[in-house]
Scaffold this motif. Sequence first.
Motif, PDB file in Angstrom:
ATOM      1  N   SER A  86      36.652  48.045  36.724  1.00 46.39           N
ATOM      2  CA  SER A  86      35.833  47.946  37.927  1.00 46.39           C
ATOM      3  C   SER A  86      34.997  46.677  37.901  1.00 46.39           C
ATOM      4  O   SER A  86      34.843  45.988  38.914  1.00 46.39           O
ATOM      5  N   GLN A  87      34.480  46.347  36.732  1.00 49.48           N
ATOM      6  CA  GLN A  87      33.665  45.139  36.628  1.00 49.48           C
ATOM      7  C   GLN A  87      34.518  43.897  36.844  1.00 49.48           C
ATOM      8  O   GLN A  87      34.099  42.945  37.502  1.00 49.48           O
ATOM      9  N   ARG A  88      35.707  43.937  36.301  1.00 51.95           N
ATOM     10  CA  ARG A  88      36.606  42.812  36.469  1.00 51.95           C
ATOM     11  C   ARG A  88      36.915  42.606  37.956  1.00 51.95           C
ATOM     12  O   ARG A  88      36.989  41.495  38.454  1.00 51.95           O
ATOM     13  N   ARG A  89      37.079  43.708  38.630  1.00 50.36           N
ATOM     14  CA  ARG A  89      37.365  43.623  40.048  1.00 50.36           C
ATOM     15  C   ARG A  89      36.184  43.034  40.808  1.00 50.36           C
ATOM     16  O   ARG A  89      36.355  42.247  41.735  1.00 50.36           O
ATOM     17  N   THR A  90      34.992  43.421  40.396  1.00 48.80           N
ATOM     18  CA  THR A  90      33.807  42.867  41.038  1.00 48.80           C
ATOM     19  C   THR A  90      33.799  41.354  40.902  1.00 48.80           C
ATOM     20  O   THR A  90      33.456  40.631  41.832  1.00 48.80           O
ATOM     21  N   LEU A  91      34.229  40.875  39.740  1.00 47.80           N
ATOM     22  CA  LEU A  91      34.328  39.427  39.555  1.00 47.80           C
ATOM     23  C   LEU A  91      35.232  38.820  40.609  1.00 47.80           C
ATOM     24  O   LEU A  91      34.918  37.808  41.222  1.00 47.80           O
TER      25      LEU A  91
ATOM     26  N   ILE B 180      36.260  40.062  43.527  1.00 48.63           N
ATOM     27  CA  ILE B 180      35.750  40.186  44.884  1.00 48.63           C
ATOM     28  C   ILE B 180      34.671  39.152  45.132  1.00 48.63           C
ATOM     29  O   ILE B 180      34.471  38.704  46.253  1.00 48.63           O
ATOM     30  N   GLY B 181      33.980  38.778  44.063  1.00 52.70           N
ATOM     31  CA  GLY B 181      32.884  37.834  44.209  1.00 52.70           C
ATOM     32  C   GLY B 181      33.352  36.456  44.614  1.00 52.70           C
ATOM     33  O   GLY B 181      32.607  35.682  45.173  1.00 52.70           O
TER      34      GLY B 181
END
Lengths: 222, 222
Positions: A131-136, A138-139
């Motif tokens: 999930s954190q990787r995805r946030t990266l 999306i950022g």
Amino acid sequence: MRATEGGGKLRRLLTPSQQKLLWDAATIINADARHVVYRAGSASSAIYICNRGVLKSYRDLPSGKRRILAFVFADDVFGLAENGFYVNTVQAITKATCYRIPLDTIMTILLENGALGWQFISKIAYELRESQRRTLVIGRRSATGRVAMLLKMLEARLAHPTPDVIDLPMSRSEIAEFLGLSLESVSRATSRLTYHQIIAFNGPHQVRVLNRQSLDRLAGDL
Amino acid sequence: MRATEGGGKLRRLLTPSQQKLLWDAATIINADARHVVYRAGSASSAIYICNRGVLKSYRDLPSGKRRILAFVFADDVFGLAENGFYVNTVQAITKATCYRIPLDTIMTILLENGALGWQFISKIAYELRESQRRTLVIGRRSATGRVAMLLKMLEARLAHPTPDVIDLPMSRSEIAEFLGLSLESVSRATSRLTYHQIIAFNGPHQVRVLNRQSLDRLAGDL
DNA sequence: CGGACTATTGAGACTCCTCAACTAACGTGG
DNA sequence: CCACGTTAGTTGAGGAGTCTCAATAGTCCG
């Protein structure tokens, strides 16, 4: 025992006896495409483990937009609730089968089987990092970069008999809702990737990777 | 025992004996501001629980940009590694104290104490949902909305003696790295919020909420 | 008082979103 | 077999918002 081993495959981490413990307590859910496993807001009474197929976990925003928070693949755990209620809706994208384990059952099992609990912790920690990787991703702004990253993710998570061929079980809309883009932007991104001969489509739901290096560069956190 | 109770407070979920079990096995880390607890890429040998203070968990991208994946507050668990190596760097923003529990110790404890394992699962599941919620926010475009969301998050996670007064322990850069914005955009967003009399600053690191309703509306997933 | 760092403000370029029209594929029913 | 409606996907033009580059305040500390 290895500390926190990857996380992709839950079942491979379990001993046969642990597996038996879980599967004996589980109900098997056979879901056709579009079947809703549970709905946001409903009381939670079980956790789920995906066995086969692809599902989506999403939320409808007050604005009317829908955002997909995660695609669920084989071995993923889902249904961990908040305050006893599910916060997301989970719906099958393809035909799927899942194990359903009642909450009190899983709690009893974990109570007596601490090792199993650690495996769950590792697995959920893995999903947290995902999930954190995805946030990266999306950022970033670039739509092509986001799409490239999705392709690589699908390649990593789905079994692909032919190298460099990736199935996209989901629709363009679902990709858009997952990547935080408009449907049109996804379409334009795939067009650009095709135009630059980085990928080619065999129909709307299958991709061939033509230029691996470029794809990696786009997907990387450039 | 309630199934998955919120998650904000780990310690409150633990029985005194469970707490003793954990704290006896833990080393206390006293970190001054800017102290690095561990670095991305280093071998992982322990997990951590934040007791007091605020830390950041970040990653430096190949492009040179830095992205903060999470702020760590009291009771947050961090240091869950991937394949035995940390993927993020964790650094103190304010003076902070953390408990450090060696991996083999925590595994032994959980092996014999399944109930504790479930609390950890609940806690990590909570952090997973937090991460997903953040992804939702990052997915929007509006900079003011993102900032508003951060303010509400800080208000919820930090103790604030005075109502409507929120401390911002982190710098504007760190806010930008967390929200996926440029430093300038953060500054413009706070200016707009101030101009519209939604908030007011007591210096750069403290905010008063003037118009709660507007703030909520902006922070909501509009 | 000077210096380094943090924060704010301004102007132009870039990217995506919205609205809109259009094409393609599919299944249904006549 | 074909017309039709529905859904999915592609492409175009204009507008909104942020990013970058650049210059200007403000703040802490020696």
